[in-house]
Design a protein around this motif. Structure first.
Motif, PDB file in Angstrom:
ATOM      1  N   SER A   1      48.082  -1.377  50.390  1.00 45.98           N
ATOM      2  CA  SER A   1      48.228  -0.035  49.051  1.00 45.98           C
ATOM      3  C   SER A   1      47.241   0.509  49.018  1.00 45.98           C
ATOM      4  CB  SER A   1      48.927  -1.199  47.718  1.00 45.98           C
ATOM      5  OG  SER A   1      47.459  -1.944  47.294  1.00 45.98           O
ATOM      6  N   ARG A   2      45.883   0.184  48.964  1.00 45.94           N
ATOM      7  CA  ARG A   2      45.180   1.170  49.155  1.00 45.94           C
ATOM      8  C   ARG A   2      44.592   1.606  50.764  1.00 45.94           C
ATOM      9  NH1 ARG A   2      40.140  -2.233  46.340  1.00 45.94           N
ATOM     10  NH2 ARG A   2      39.272  -0.220  45.981  1.00 45.94           N
TER      11      ARG A   2
ATOM     12  N   ALA B   1      47.008   8.964  49.338  1.00 46.62           N
ATOM     13  CA  ALA B   1      49.024   9.193  49.087  1.00 46.62           C
ATOM     14  C   ALA B   1      49.895   8.558  48.740  1.00 46.62           C
ATOM     15  CB  ALA B   1      49.715   9.245  50.200  1.00 46.62           C
ATOM     16  N   ASP B   2      49.350   7.201  48.144  1.00 43.73           N
ATOM     17  CA  ASP B   2      50.216   5.878  48.295  1.00 43.73           C
ATOM     18  C   ASP B   2      49.683   5.571  46.247  1.00 43.73           C
ATOM     19  OD1 ASP B   2      48.853   3.537  50.342  1.00 43.73           O
ATOM     20  OD2 ASP B   2      50.952   4.571  50.544  1.00 43.73           O
ATOM     21  N   PHE B   3      49.376   6.036  45.716  1.00 44.83           N
ATOM     22  CA  PHE B   3      49.009   6.444  44.742  1.00 44.83           C
ATOM     23  C   PHE B   3      48.397   7.136  43.785  1.00 44.83           C
ATOM     24  CE2 PHE B   3      47.043   4.340  40.198  1.00 44.83           C
ATOM     25  CZ  PHE B   3      48.040   4.399  39.431  1.00 44.83           C
ATOM     26  N   PHE B   4      48.708   8.262  43.128  1.00 43.22           N
ATOM     27  CA  PHE B   4      47.857   9.329  42.177  1.00 43.22           C
ATOM     28  C   PHE B   4      48.281   9.963  40.980  1.00 43.22           C
ATOM     29  CE2 PHE B   4      51.263  11.641  45.013  1.00 43.22           C
ATOM     30  CZ  PHE B   4      51.520  12.188  44.328  1.00 43.22           C
TER      31      PHE B   4
ATOM     32  N   GLN C   1      40.592  -4.207  37.081  1.00 43.09           N
ATOM     33  CA  GLN C   1      40.381  -3.836  38.516  1.00 43.09           C
ATOM     34  C   GLN C   1      39.973  -2.367  38.785  1.00 43.09           C
ATOM     35  OE1 GLN C   1      43.366  -7.177  40.525  1.00 43.09           O
ATOM     36  NE2 GLN C   1      44.336  -5.822  38.659  1.00 43.09           N
ATOM     37  N   THR C   2      39.333  -2.165  39.155  1.00 43.85           N
ATOM     38  CA  THR C   2      38.696  -0.557  40.180  1.00 43.85           C
ATOM     39  C   THR C   2      40.268   0.402  40.607  1.00 43.85           C
ATOM     40  OG1 THR C   2      37.902   1.009  41.534  1.00 43.85           O
ATOM     41  CG2 THR C   2      37.790  -0.849  41.936  1.00 43.85           C
ATOM     42  N   LEU C   3      40.615   1.316  40.234  1.00 40.28           N
ATOM     43  CA  LEU C   3      41.273   2.162  40.890  1.00 40.28           C
ATOM     44  C   LEU C   3      41.550   3.285  41.527  1.00 40.28           C
ATOM     45  CD1 LEU C   3      44.142   2.446  37.769  1.00 40.28           C
ATOM     46  CD2 LEU C   3      43.872   0.395  39.692  1.00 40.28           C
TER      47      LEU C   3
ATOM     48  N   THR D   1      46.661  28.737  34.645  1.00 42.06           N
ATOM     49  CA  THR D   1      47.522  27.510  34.851  1.00 42.06           C
ATOM     50  C   THR D   1      46.717  26.605  35.776  1.00 42.06           C
ATOM     51  OG1 THR D   1      48.506  27.593  32.585  1.00 42.06           O
ATOM     52  CG2 THR D   1      48.961  25.543  34.132  1.00 42.06           C
ATOM     53  N   ARG D   2      46.462  25.483  36.047  1.00 40.20           N
ATOM     54  CA  ARG D   2      46.791  25.059  38.056  1.00 40.20           C
ATOM     55  C   ARG D   2      46.667  23.703  37.811  1.00 40.20           C
ATOM     56  NH1 ARG D   2      46.066  26.515  42.302  1.00 40.20           N
ATOM     57  NH2 ARG D   2      44.323  24.520  43.663  1.00 40.20           N
ATOM     58  N   ASP D   3      47.506  23.118  38.002  1.00 41.92           N
ATOM     59  CA  ASP D   3      48.132  21.662  38.812  1.00 41.92           C
ATOM     60  C   ASP D   3      46.905  20.466  39.485  1.00 41.92           C
ATOM     61  OD1 ASP D   3      50.036  21.996  36.823  1.00 41.92           O
ATOM     62  OD2 ASP D   3      51.299  21.949  38.119  1.00 41.92           O
ATOM     63  N   VAL D   4      46.222  19.728  40.157  1.00 44.10           N
ATOM     64  CA  VAL D   4      45.533  19.142  40.270  1.00 44.10           C
ATOM     65  C   VAL D   4      45.545  17.286  40.412  1.00 44.10           C
ATOM     66  CG1 VAL D   4      42.934  18.462  40.986  1.00 44.10           C
ATOM     67  CG2 VAL D   4      43.439  20.809  39.043  1.00 44.10           C
ATOM     68  N   ARG D   5      45.750  17.751  41.475  1.00 40.18           N
ATOM     69  CA  ARG D   5      46.192  15.923  42.538  1.00 40.18           C
ATOM     70  C   ARG D   5      44.891  15.015  42.251  1.00 40.18           C
ATOM     71  NH1 ARG D   5      49.652  13.817  47.385  1.00 40.18           N
ATOM     72  NH2 ARG D   5      48.213  13.129  48.406  1.00 40.18           N
ATOM     73  N   LEU D   6      45.119  14.139  41.527  1.00 39.19           N
ATOM     74  CA  LEU D   6      44.120  13.147  41.511  1.00 39.19           C
ATOM     75  C   LEU D   6      44.015  11.393  42.438  1.00 39.19           C
ATOM     76  CD1 LEU D   6      40.823  12.298  40.366  1.00 39.19           C
ATOM     77  CD2 LEU D   6      42.378  10.978  38.545  1.00 39.19           C
ATOM     78  N   ALA D   7      43.349  11.206  43.332  1.00 37.66           N
ATOM     79  CA  ALA D   7      43.775  10.161  44.604  1.00 37.66           C
ATOM     80  C   ALA D   7      42.949   9.175  43.433  1.00 37.66           C
ATOM     81  CB  ALA D   7      43.754  10.470  45.568  1.00 37.66           C
ATOM     82  N   LEU D   8      43.762   8.250  43.343  1.00 40.82           N
ATOM     83  CA  LEU D   8      43.796   6.825  43.254  1.00 40.82           C
ATOM     84  C   LEU D   8      43.859   6.104  44.031  1.00 40.82           C
ATOM     85  CD1 LEU D   8      45.487   7.065  38.978  1.00 40.82           C
ATOM     86  CD2 LEU D   8      42.438   7.034  40.328  1.00 40.82           C
ATOM     87  N   SER D   9      44.187   3.968  43.734  1.00 41.87           N
ATOM     88  CA  SER D   9      44.763   3.502  44.823  1.00 41.87           C
ATOM     89  C   SER D   9      45.049   2.460  43.264  1.00 41.87           C
ATOM     90  CB  SER D   9      43.236   2.924  45.410  1.00 41.87           C
ATOM     91  OG  SER D   9      42.279   2.116  44.214  1.00 41.87           O
ATOM     92  N   LEU D  10      46.176   1.344  44.106  1.00 40.83           N
ATOM     93  CA  LEU D  10      46.873   0.361  43.792  1.00 40.83           C
ATOM     94  C   LEU D  10      46.247  -1.019  44.081  1.00 40.83           C
ATOM     95  CD1 LEU D  10      49.879   0.766  43.345  1.00 40.83           C
ATOM     96  CD2 LEU D  10      48.687   0.631  41.163  1.00 40.83           C
TER      97      LEU D  10
END
Length: 301
Positions: free
Chosen positions: A69-70, A75-78, A108-110, A133-142
């Protein structure tokens, strides 16, 4: 038998919809809005080898098992963020967002997990034009232990600002025809051709050249900076007005090569303005800014 990959994707919208909670972070003249959280899990039903292809088309091999998952691909979580500002301030994104803190209600860290030996790459496609205006994707983890909320999500988004001068720095009289030029900052704008028809339609051809640019043309990042600068001149520093100084709407086509841009401006007749009379050239002030954002108690999908 065809190989099968089952993908489950959960999108949690935080802003859009009447019952959604809104998350905003203000840093005048900017506002950062947390739009949604995206969570995806994949289950591979046949043996590999597999190749993982992310949203940007990048490929990397993965093992004969379901990915953790991490992952380093993010791509798994954002999270999807939207940056907005009001004209006359325009900006372009100047690199990927920087995550300073991301923890859930179990502390817990993401933060995205970097696999050992992974090679860092520049995220995101090049952005030449400026926007409000601008859309931004921020990568995270589970993390492995499920939680209910993101206790704190904090970071910055680097942007490059461009603000136009209060008054034009130069003007070209279209009645004098082609062959005119003007210098603004490090750019020279030349009028290659101009045609104004009796129905008030018009077409202009311009050459914009950065005469002082002598960098390494094989450097892709340098090429993008020069191209963005040339596009700024065409889109932000040049406009047309009629004989009553009413703005004339034009449609531009721009081609960039090395330190030059060739632009074609097309004008269609409109009752809101007359035939183009003058080409105005404006100054442009640029600066770089880190836009901070912080969101608290965000429900997890």
């Amino acid at each position: 038998m065809r190989d099968t990959l089952l993908a489950g994707c959960l999108v949690f919208c935080l802003v859009e919809g009447s019952v959604a909670q809104e998350f905003h972070s203000e840093s005048p003249p900017f506002r950062v809005t947390l739009l949604s959280l995206h969570r995806q899990r994949d289950l591979m039903l046949v043996r590999g080898p597999w190749v993982w292809v992310d949203d940007e088309g990048a490929q990397r091999p993965i093992e004969n098992r379901t990915p953790k998952s991490r992952t380093s691909g993010g791509a798994d979580f954002f999270a999807r963020l939207r940056v907005t500002t009001d004209p006359p301030t325009f900006f372009r994104q100047d690199g990927p967002p920087r995550l300073e803190e991301a923890i859930d209600d179990l502390d817990q860290t993401l933060e995205p997990f970097e696999e050992p030996g992974a090679v860092a790459k520049r995220a995101g496609a090049s952005q030449r034009s400026t926007y409000a205006t601008r859309d931004v994707r921020l990568a995270l983890s589970l993390p492995e232990q499920p939680a209910k909320t993101i206790k704190r999500l904090k970071g910055t988004i680097p942007v490059a600002l461009s603000v136009r001068s209060p008054q034009p720095v130069s003007t070209l009289d279209l009645s004098r025809g082609k062959g005119q030029s003007a210098r603004v900052g490090d750019a020279r704008v030349s009028l290659l051709d101009v045609k104004v028809e009796s129905d008030r339609s018009a077409s202009l051809k311009l050459l914009v050249k950065l005469e002082s640019e002598k960098g390494d043309e094989r450097d892709k990042e340098y090429q993008e900076r020069v191209a963005a600068r040339l596009v700024d001149v065409v889109q932000r520093q040049i406009d047309l007005v009629d004989d009553q100084t009413r703005p004339v709407v034009s449609y531009a086509t721009t081609t960039v090569r090395r330190n030059e841009a060739r632009a074609s401006l097309k004008v269609r007749p409109d009752d809101a303005f007359g035939a183009p009379d003058r080409l105005r050239i404006w100054g442009l002030t640029r600066s770089v800014k880190e836009i901070p954002f912080e969101f608290k108690n965000v429900p997890l999908p």
